[in-house]
Design a protein around this motif. Structure first.
Motif, short mmCIF file in Angstrom:
data_model
loop_
_atom_site.label_atom_id
_atom_site.label_comp_id
_atom_site.label_asym_id
_atom_site.label_seq_id
_atom_site.Cartn_x
_atom_site.Cartn_y
_atom_site.Cartn_z
N GLY A 70 0.82 -1.21 0.00
CA GLY A 70 0.00 0.00 0.00
C GLY A 70 0.85 1.26 0.00
O GLY A 70 2.05 1.22 0.32
N TYR A 71 0.21 2.37 -0.37
CA TYR A 71 0.86 3.67 -0.42
C TYR A 71 1.08 4.15 1.01
O TYR A 71 0.11 4.24 1.79
N GLN A 72 2.31 4.42 1.36
CA GLN A 72 2.63 4.65 2.77
C GLN A 72 1.79 5.77 3.41
O GLN A 72 1.30 5.59 4.53
N PRO A 73 1.59 6.91 2.74
CA PRO A 73 0.75 7.94 3.39
C PRO A 73 -0.67 7.45 3.68
O PRO A 73 -1.28 7.87 4.66
N LEU A 74 -1.19 6.58 2.84
CA LEU A 74 -2.53 6.04 3.12
C LEU A 74 -2.49 5.07 4.29
O LEU A 74 -3.37 5.08 5.15
N ARG A 75 -1.46 4.24 4.33
CA ARG A 75 -1.36 3.32 5.47
C ARG A 75 -1.30 4.10 6.78
O ARG A 75 -1.89 3.71 7.79
N SER A 269 -1.67 -10.88 -7.77
CA SER A 269 -3.08 -10.69 -8.12
C SER A 269 -3.29 -9.40 -8.89
O SER A 269 -3.99 -9.37 -9.90
N ASP A 270 -2.73 -8.29 -8.37
CA ASP A 270 -2.89 -7.02 -9.10
C ASP A 270 -1.72 -6.07 -8.84
O ASP A 270 -1.84 -4.87 -9.11
N ALA A 271 -0.61 -6.61 -8.34
CA ALA A 271 0.61 -5.85 -8.05
C ALA A 271 0.40 -4.88 -6.87
O ALA A 271 1.09 -4.93 -5.87
N HIS A 272 -0.58 -4.00 -7.02
CA HIS A 272 -0.96 -3.13 -5.92
C HIS A 272 -2.25 -2.43 -6.31
O HIS A 272 -2.66 -2.45 -7.48
N THR A 273 -2.91 -1.84 -5.32
CA THR A 273 -4.12 -1.06 -5.56
C THR A 273 -3.72 0.27 -6.21
O THR A 273 -2.65 0.81 -5.93
N SER A 274 -4.60 0.80 -7.05
CA SER A 274 -4.32 2.06 -7.75
C SER A 274 -3.68 3.09 -6.81
O SER A 274 -4.28 3.50 -5.81
N THR A 275 -2.45 3.48 -7.12
CA THR A 275 -1.79 4.49 -6.28
C THR A 275 -2.52 5.83 -6.37
O THR A 275 -2.59 6.56 -5.38
N PHE A 276 -3.07 6.14 -7.53
CA PHE A 276 -3.82 7.39 -7.69
C PHE A 276 -5.01 7.40 -6.73
O PHE A 276 -5.24 8.38 -6.00
N ALA A 277 -5.74 6.31 -6.69
CA ALA A 277 -6.89 6.22 -5.78
C ALA A 277 -6.43 6.22 -4.32
O ALA A 277 -7.03 6.87 -3.46
N GLN A 278 -5.32 5.52 -4.05
CA GLN A 278 -4.81 5.47 -2.67
C GLN A 278 -4.36 6.86 -2.20
O GLN A 278 -4.64 7.26 -1.07
N ALA A 279 -3.63 7.54 -3.07
CA ALA A 279 -3.12 8.86 -2.69
C ALA A 279 -4.28 9.84 -2.49
O ALA A 279 -4.27 10.67 -1.57
N VAL B 242 2.72 2.90 -20.88
CA VAL B 242 2.63 4.03 -21.81
C VAL B 242 1.99 5.27 -21.19
O VAL B 242 2.24 6.39 -21.63
N LEU B 243 1.17 5.08 -20.15
CA LEU B 243 0.52 6.25 -19.55
C LEU B 243 0.86 6.36 -18.07
O LEU B 243 1.53 7.30 -17.66
N SER B 244 0.43 5.39 -17.27
CA SER B 244 0.67 5.44 -15.83
C SER B 244 0.37 4.09 -15.19
O SER B 244 -0.76 3.61 -15.29
N PRO B 245 1.36 3.51 -14.52
CA PRO B 245 1.09 2.26 -13.80
C PRO B 245 0.14 2.46 -12.62
O PRO B 245 -0.61 1.57 -12.25
N GLY B 246 0.20 3.66 -12.03
CA GLY B 246 -0.56 3.93 -10.81
C GLY B 246 -2.06 3.93 -11.02
O GLY B 246 -2.82 3.79 -10.05
N LEU B 247 -2.51 4.09 -12.27
CA LEU B 247 -3.95 3.98 -12.52
C LEU B 247 -4.41 2.54 -12.37
O LEU B 247 -5.56 2.29 -12.04
N ARG B 248 -3.52 1.59 -12.59
CA ARG B 248 -3.85 0.16 -12.60
C ARG B 248 -4.98 -0.13 -13.58
O ARG B 248 -6.03 -0.68 -13.21
N VAL B 249 -4.80 0.25 -14.82
CA VAL B 249 -5.79 -0.05 -15.84
C VAL B 249 -5.16 -0.95 -16.90
O VAL B 249 -4.23 -0.55 -17.60
N GLY B 250 -5.66 -2.15 -16.96
CA GLY B 250 -5.32 -3.09 -18.01
C GLY B 250 -6.60 -3.63 -18.62
O GLY B 250 -7.70 -3.22 -18.22
#
Lengths: 400, 400
Positions: A70-75, A269-279, B242-250
């Motif tokens: 998880g994104y550390q600031p969210l944790r 499973s998904d590497a990690h949850t969306s960092t954009f959403a987490q942040a 190509v855009l952003s890994p943090g979106l987690r969109v595949g």
């Protein structure tokens, strides 16, 4: 020759509820069927401010790959959020962020369930839990509940009899039951975890949605009073019901060894949850808007719950029985067969659609021995007028 | 008594690479170890505009629960994105959105692999693929590759011998190999899929990152020319590189029956991918910024790939052999043992850390018979000066 699928898929059927949901597009339908919060109540302005700050101040980190944990600031924010709810000793490293709490269930299945393993769940329980665990080959055992939540004497017998891999509970404002486990039974559950060295999973997406007094402390908060219980306790939280389901931000608190295994499984499973959403969630929590949001949500749902309860008592009378909910999103009701009216939830659901109102019959929420007289009504997404109109339609449908 | 974990966890070890990554925090380290794009190249302004429009124009939908299959506007944009790349017949309903393409791999595992089933992968292949499939109990078979990608004659022999549940390939700028499957071999792979009624998975996160001429058409685009092949073809795409890994969109494109099963599994894995992230990605694609973003990314990575190739040839000479990459993020190299210099990737990785440069040894990327002389160097995240300095350090480390 068609594609051959994995054996595990044979354990899961397409849900009857999914078929029902296809009918919800009918014009003019009032729906009590959903399990989601009212999107009209999302704090869009707060989320907009949070996501803007994220993209202004930390775009590189928020749009990049992140740690699986998880994104550390969210944790850190979630650690503080839990502390404010009485779970004082959850370090940021003591939780992992999940893609909604649904993923926490999936990770528990992946981490703990070998095919044939037994898992005890409440009867009734969350439908997607049943399906999720069955996909990992679990044999589900149903523990009966009443208005005070799971019956702990019966639970103890089932633990002794079945040696389950774990026990899964929604102790507070359960889905679909709406029931809340009493303080006494909470202690008992924690004692059982220690006594039988059995993992207990507390799924808690609704605990913040109380209408009057706060519910008893979570199993997690209470675990401080029951020595050794924390070693067997998993707690799943979510922002979906209180802030926004679309962020897909949940979390799991668990003993370190389990958390490490779940993290490994999440990596694949998904590497990690969306960092954009987490942040965004982290900034939102940090901005201190959550208490006001919770207060507003509680008030609106409380009014709707009251309106639905009143309307049901007035319109359906003794044809239906239910406990007035003290929180959460659902009225869980039982058709009484009084006066020869419709007494099967599935039959009533079909008739109700014809009358222009939808709900979910209760039987699919049982992993065994379904009670066909039950139904789940959500009061979350319709306003008070719609609730009254919808219940009036239901009253027509229940006439045999 | 500790918590007893599921049997499937015994199939997966903690990755040696994870241990290596812990050393990357060392001050002054130049890292060629990552598998991620350069965050300095994210189109933050475009993503900000997209997310702002989302929260202004469709906040209710973007913050609410959504369909497991994906947010419809994104499915439409991805359909158009694929069409622009030559896959002309992918309807929005012909794909599902996944939480990064890692989740597509997980869903393929869940949907297709029963314990003991065989899956053919390239040797070497993406490390998280190996681990992901092993968690579902797959027995992995390694198909050898060369500079033209997987050796299709050998692949056919392995299919005949092992009757795999499916074949997993990264045909374009493979990770870690950098290799691109030739057009002739692409046709052959599709013919093999039809001939042996074997599912072929095309994982394509790097195909857009070409430096000069575009690579041969994807298996998906080419499947129109090989009758019946589409019935056996799965294509996984991603915005991460190509855009952003943090979106987690595949996303995953597959035959309808498989897509339906994968959707069911996804429902119980994470319900759906973040609608907020999906809506943001949809608006971004709709705004038409992707072609310029791709052009910029291609140019920068092309310069870095060239700089790394030149520096390696100059600094390491005949101690190392590699094919100059034509796209993607990686140089895949082999230590030659020339002049008695270090010839083991793992040994070199340790020495390199001491000299202040990091990369990933190649052996863990093989599911069987690892080639210990191999290494993977990413040129994506260091600028040209750093690349030259890093390779100079590597040249010191390779001296025995």
């Amino acid at each position: 020759m068609p594609i051959a699928f994995a054996d595990r898929l044979a354990n899961v059927e397409t849900s009857a509820i999914r078929e029902l949901f296809k009918l919800l597009g009918k014009p003019g339908i009032i729906s009590f069927a959903g399990g989601f919060p009212d999107s009209a109540m999302f704090d869009v302005e707060g989320i907009r401010e949070a996501s803007e700050r994220v993209l202004r101040e930390e775009p590189g980190a928020a749009l990049q790959y992140g740690a699986t944990e998880g994104y550390q600031p969210l944790r850190e924010q979630l650690s503080a959020f839990m502390a404010a709810k009485g779970a004082l000793d959850v370090a940021p490293e003591g939780l992992i962020v999940t893609t909604g709490s649904q993923q926490a269930l999936d990770l528990l299945g992946k981490t703990l369930i070998s095919p044939g393993d037994k898992v005890i769940v409440e009867g009734p329980t969350f439908l997607a839990t049943i399906q999720c665990f069955r996909l990992y080959g679990a044999q589900l055992i149903s523990a009966p509940i009443d208005g005070q939540g799971v019956q702990t004497d019966r639970l103890e017998q089932l633990i002794v009899e079945h040696h389950p891999k774990f026990v899964y509970l929604i102790p507070t404002f359960g889905n679909p039951s709406g029931a809340t486990l009493s303080l006494e039974r909470r202690r008992k559950v924690l004692e059982l975890a220690v006594k039988y060295q059995t993992v207990v999973v507390e799924d808690d997406p609704y605990g913040d949605l109380y209408f009057g007094e706060a519910p008893p402390p979570s199993l997690l908060a209470l675990s401080r009073e029951v020595p050794g219980s924390r070693e067997w306790l998993v707690h799943c939280g979510s922002l979906s019901k209180v802030l926004s389901p679309g962020l897909r931000v949940g979390w799991m608190i668990a003993p370190a060894a389990l958390l490490a295994k779940a993290t490994m499984c999440k990596q694949f499973s998904d590497a990690h949850t969306s960092t954009f959403a987490q942040a965004t969630a982290a900034r939102y929590l940090q901005a201190g808007r959550m208490p006001a949001t919770l207060a507003r949500v509680r008030q609106v749902y409380a009014e709707r719950a009251q309106a639905m309860g009143d309307a049901l008592r007035q319109g359906l009378g003794d044809a239906i029985g239910f406990v007035q909910p003290q929180g959460g999103l659902f009225v869980w009701a039982r058709l009484t067969d009084a006066g020869g009216k419709v007494a099967d939830g599935n039959v009533l659901a079909q008739r109700a659609i014809d009358k222009g109102v939808a709900f979910v019959p209760g039987a699919p929420f049982f992993c065994a021995e379904p009670d066909h007289a039950t139904l789940r009504l959500s009061f979350a997404t319709a306003d008070v007028d719609k609730i009254r109109e919808g219940v009036a339609r239901l009253a027509q449908a229940v006439q045999a």
